[in-house]
Motif scaffolding. Structure first.
Motif, PDB file in Angstrom:
ATOM      1  N   LEU A  23     -56.093   2.990-101.434  1.00  0.00           N
ATOM      2  CA  LEU A  23     -55.091   2.785-100.436  1.00  0.00           C
ATOM      3  C   LEU A  23     -53.730   2.488-100.931  1.00  0.00           C
ATOM      4  CD1 LEU A  23     -54.653   2.052 -97.408  1.00  0.00           C
ATOM      5  CD2 LEU A  23     -55.476  -0.098 -97.912  1.00  0.00           C
ATOM      6  N   GLY A  24     -53.832   1.570-102.190  1.00  0.00           N
ATOM      7  CA  GLY A  24     -52.396   1.328-102.921  1.00  0.00           C
ATOM      8  C   GLY A  24     -52.837   0.606-104.151  1.00  0.00           C
ATOM      9  N   VAL A  25     -51.623   0.380-104.900  1.00  0.00           N
ATOM     10  CA  VAL A  25     -51.825  -0.164-106.004  1.00  0.00           C
ATOM     11  C   VAL A  25     -50.902  -1.751-105.895  1.00  0.00           C
ATOM     12  CG1 VAL A  25     -50.560  -0.350-108.298  1.00  0.00           C
ATOM     13  CG2 VAL A  25     -51.088   1.944-107.210  1.00  0.00           C
ATOM     14  N   ILE A  26     -51.468  -2.531-106.677  1.00  0.00           N
ATOM     15  CA  ILE A  26     -51.133  -4.090-106.560  1.00  0.00           C
ATOM     16  C   ILE A  26     -49.987  -4.190-107.458  1.00  0.00           C
ATOM     17  CG2 ILE A  26     -51.776  -6.412-107.107  1.00  0.00           C
ATOM     18  CD1 ILE A  26     -53.327  -5.034-104.834  1.00  0.00           C
ATOM     19  N   SER A  27     -48.818  -4.712-106.422  1.00  0.00           N
ATOM     20  CA  SER A  27     -47.329  -4.786-107.345  1.00  0.00           C
ATOM     21  C   SER A  27     -47.447  -6.179-107.599  1.00  0.00           C
ATOM     22  CB  SER A  27     -46.169  -4.404-106.357  1.00  0.00           C
ATOM     23  OG  SER A  27     -45.189  -4.725-106.877  1.00  0.00           O
ATOM     24  N   ARG A  28     -46.898  -6.625-108.637  1.00  0.00           N
ATOM     25  CA  ARG A  28     -46.846  -8.103-109.206  1.00  0.00           C
ATOM     26  C   ARG A  28     -45.194  -8.436-109.524  1.00  0.00           C
ATOM     27  NH1 ARG A  28     -51.851 -10.080-109.393  1.00  0.00           N
ATOM     28  NH2 ARG A  28     -53.552  -8.642-109.721  1.00  0.00           N
ATOM     29  N   ASP A  31     -42.672 -12.830-106.405  1.00  0.00           N
ATOM     30  CA  ASP A  31     -43.365 -14.122-106.547  1.00  0.00           C
ATOM     31  C   ASP A  31     -45.052 -14.023-106.458  1.00  0.00           C
ATOM     32  OD1 ASP A  31     -41.043 -15.033-107.134  1.00  0.00           O
ATOM     33  OD2 ASP A  31     -40.665 -16.025-105.150  1.00  0.00           O
ATOM     34  N   GLU A  32     -45.217 -13.314-105.369  1.00  0.00           N
ATOM     35  CA  GLU A  32     -46.766 -13.024-104.912  1.00  0.00           C
ATOM     36  C   GLU A  32     -47.166 -11.784-105.028  1.00  0.00           C
ATOM     37  OE1 GLU A  32     -48.847 -15.675-104.090  1.00  0.00           O
ATOM     38  OE2 GLU A  32     -47.418 -17.096-104.777  1.00  0.00           O
ATOM     39  N   PRO A  33     -48.283 -11.389-105.536  1.00  0.00           N
ATOM     40  CA  PRO A  33     -48.865 -10.026-105.601  1.00  0.00           C
ATOM     41  C   PRO A  33     -48.767  -9.383-104.253  1.00  0.00           C
ATOM     42  CG  PRO A  33     -50.300 -11.317-106.608  1.00  0.00           C
ATOM     43  CD  PRO A  33     -49.372 -12.069-105.937  1.00  0.00           C
ATOM     44  N   ARG A  34     -48.601  -8.152-104.069  1.00  0.00           N
ATOM     45  CA  ARG A  34     -48.466  -7.330-102.976  1.00  0.00           C
ATOM     46  C   ARG A  34     -48.780  -6.036-102.842  1.00  0.00           C
ATOM     47  NH1 ARG A  34     -48.041 -11.832-100.878  1.00  0.00           N
ATOM     48  NH2 ARG A  34     -46.398 -12.567 -99.729  1.00  0.00           N
ATOM     49  N   LEU A  35     -49.364  -5.262-101.952  1.00  0.00           N
ATOM     50  CA  LEU A  35     -49.753  -4.014-101.953  1.00  0.00           C
ATOM     51  C   LEU A  35     -48.590  -2.929-101.831  1.00  0.00           C
ATOM     52  CD1 LEU A  35     -52.581  -2.247-102.269  1.00  0.00           C
ATOM     53  CD2 LEU A  35     -52.594  -2.186 -99.653  1.00  0.00           C
ATOM     54  N   ALA A  36     -48.654  -1.982-102.587  1.00  0.00           N
ATOM     55  CA  ALA A  36     -47.662  -0.964-102.742  1.00  0.00           C
ATOM     56  C   ALA A  36     -48.661   0.165-102.076  1.00  0.00           C
ATOM     57  CB  ALA A  36     -46.991  -0.628-103.774  1.00  0.00           C
ATOM     58  N   TYR A  37     -48.515   0.419-100.728  1.00  0.00           N
ATOM     59  CA  TYR A  37     -49.161   1.600-100.178  1.00  0.00           C
ATOM     60  C   TYR A  37     -48.954   3.033-100.929  1.00  0.00           C
ATOM     61  CZ  TYR A  37     -50.427  -1.871 -96.886  1.00  0.00           C
ATOM     62  OH  TYR A  37     -50.783  -3.237 -96.311  1.00  0.00           O
ATOM     63  N   LEU A  38     -49.997   3.824-100.944  1.00  0.00           N
ATOM     64  CA  LEU A  38     -49.730   5.236-101.249  1.00  0.00           C
ATOM     65  C   LEU A  38     -49.251   6.028-100.114  1.00  0.00           C
ATOM     66  CD1 LEU A  38     -52.726   6.087-103.848  1.00  0.00           C
ATOM     67  CD2 LEU A  38     -50.485   4.988-104.389  1.00  0.00           C
ATOM     68  N   LEU A  55     -58.052  -3.971-117.300  1.00  0.00           N
ATOM     69  CA  LEU A  55     -58.411  -4.641-115.955  1.00  0.00           C
ATOM     70  C   LEU A  55     -59.398  -4.373-115.103  1.00  0.00           C
ATOM     71  CD1 LEU A  55     -54.591  -5.449-115.223  1.00  0.00           C
ATOM     72  CD2 LEU A  55     -55.943  -6.883-116.575  1.00  0.00           C
ATOM     73  N   ASP A  56     -59.938  -5.240-114.177  1.00  0.00           N
ATOM     74  CA  ASP A  56     -60.794  -5.147-113.117  1.00  0.00           C
ATOM     75  C   ASP A  56     -60.111  -4.010-112.088  1.00  0.00           C
ATOM     76  OD1 ASP A  56     -63.559  -5.410-111.749  1.00  0.00           O
ATOM     77  OD2 ASP A  56     -62.134  -6.262-110.214  1.00  0.00           O
ATOM     78  N   VAL A  57     -60.948  -3.196-111.698  1.00  0.00           N
ATOM     79  CA  VAL A  57     -60.107  -2.182-110.775  1.00  0.00           C
ATOM     80  C   VAL A  57     -59.519  -2.862-109.320  1.00  0.00           C
ATOM     81  CG1 VAL A  57     -60.749  -0.458-108.598  1.00  0.00           C
ATOM     82  CG2 VAL A  57     -61.803  -0.242-111.121  1.00  0.00           C
ATOM     83  N   SER A  58     -59.996  -4.249-108.986  1.00  0.00           N
ATOM     84  CA  SER A  58     -59.468  -4.740-107.931  1.00  0.00           C
ATOM     85  C   SER A  58     -57.995  -5.570-108.381  1.00  0.00           C
ATOM     86  CB  SER A  58     -60.288  -5.816-107.230  1.00  0.00           C
ATOM     87  OG  SER A  58     -60.841  -6.934-108.163  1.00  0.00           O
ATOM     88  N   GLN A  59     -57.820  -5.710-109.652  1.00  0.00           N
ATOM     89  CA  GLN A  59     -56.569  -6.301-110.165  1.00  0.00           C
ATOM     90  C   GLN A  59     -55.282  -5.250-110.010  1.00  0.00           C
ATOM     91  OE1 GLN A  59     -58.505  -7.791-113.617  1.00  0.00           O
ATOM     92  NE2 GLN A  59     -57.291  -9.609-113.093  1.00  0.00           N
ATOM     93  N   VAL A  60     -55.958  -3.780-109.860  1.00  0.00           N
ATOM     94  CA  VAL A  60     -54.728  -2.918-110.204  1.00  0.00           C
ATOM     95  C   VAL A  60     -54.628  -2.096-108.644  1.00  0.00           C
ATOM     96  CG1 VAL A  60     -54.240  -0.795-111.208  1.00  0.00           C
ATOM     97  CG2 VAL A  60     -55.037  -2.652-112.513  1.00  0.00           C
ATOM     98  N   PHE A  61     -55.994  -1.963-107.935  1.00  0.00           N
ATOM     99  CA  PHE A  61     -56.085  -1.044-106.980  1.00  0.00           C
ATOM    100  C   PHE A  61     -56.535  -1.901-105.774  1.00  0.00           C
ATOM    101  CE2 PHE A  61     -56.812   2.344-110.429  1.00  0.00           C
ATOM    102  CZ  PHE A  61     -55.527   2.865-110.245  1.00  0.00           C
ATOM    103  N   ARG A  62     -56.044  -1.533-104.537  1.00  0.00           N
ATOM    104  CA  ARG A  62     -56.950  -1.641-103.386  1.00  0.00           C
ATOM    105  C   ARG A  62     -57.598  -0.564-102.608  1.00  0.00           C
ATOM    106  NH1 ARG A  62     -54.471  -5.221 -98.920  1.00  0.00           N
ATOM    107  NH2 ARG A  62     -55.520  -3.842 -97.210  1.00  0.00           N
TER     108      ARG A  62
END
Length: 145
Positions: A23-28, A31-38, A55-62
């Motif tokens: 669905l997207g990539v976790i942007s850090r 201040d808080e992590p947010r999803l950057a949607y594909l 890293l664990d998949v859930s730390q990079v992708f949603r």
């Protein structure tokens, strides 16, 4: 199959679910992590998921996947209670609908509408650093003190 008969999609899926996509990539960057949607769906193939290492998949992708309904602890037989809690308990983090590639088939959107979408970018599946509110929204038992 007609559009109305398409299975709904879970926007916070696990790798082993059916029809898994990124669905997207976790942007850090903030201040808080947010999803950057594909912009477009990307199949969550093993080679793509391996890009998250070490890293664990859930730390990079949603991930998104076919909603498993009765197989999921958040589904009450009618609704996704995770979507209900997200819409009721979390603050909005964006002021317009994110550019989401699954919205037309998203269970959260179909069920909770705009309220879910305005909160969706802050959701991290498997967030081990979640605060008390996020843990409660996820249905994780409170930590004893």
């Amino acid at each position: 199959m007609a559009r109305a008969e398409q299975p709904l999609k879970c926007p916070s899926a696990q790798p082993g679910m059916g029809d898994v996509q990124i669905l997207g990539v976790i942007s850090r960057d903030a201040d808080e992590p947010r999803l950057a949607y594909l912009d477009e769906a990307l199949p969550a193939t093993p080679p793509v998921l391996e890009l998250a290492a070490p890293l664990d998949v859930s730390q990079v992708f949603r991930l998104s996947a076919r909603c498993e309904e009765r197989k999921c602890t958040h589904f009450d037989g009618v609704d996704c209670q995770l979507a209900v809690r997200i819409a009721k308990m979390l603050p909005e983090v964006v002021d317009q609908l994110p550019a989401c590639n699954i919205r037309r088939d998203c269970r959260w959107f179909r069920q909770e509408g705009r309220a879910a979408c305005l909160r969706c970018p802050q959701i991290l599946t498997g967030n081990h650093e979640a605060d008390e509110v996020l843990r409660e929204v996820a249905g994780v038992p409170r930590l004893s003190r």
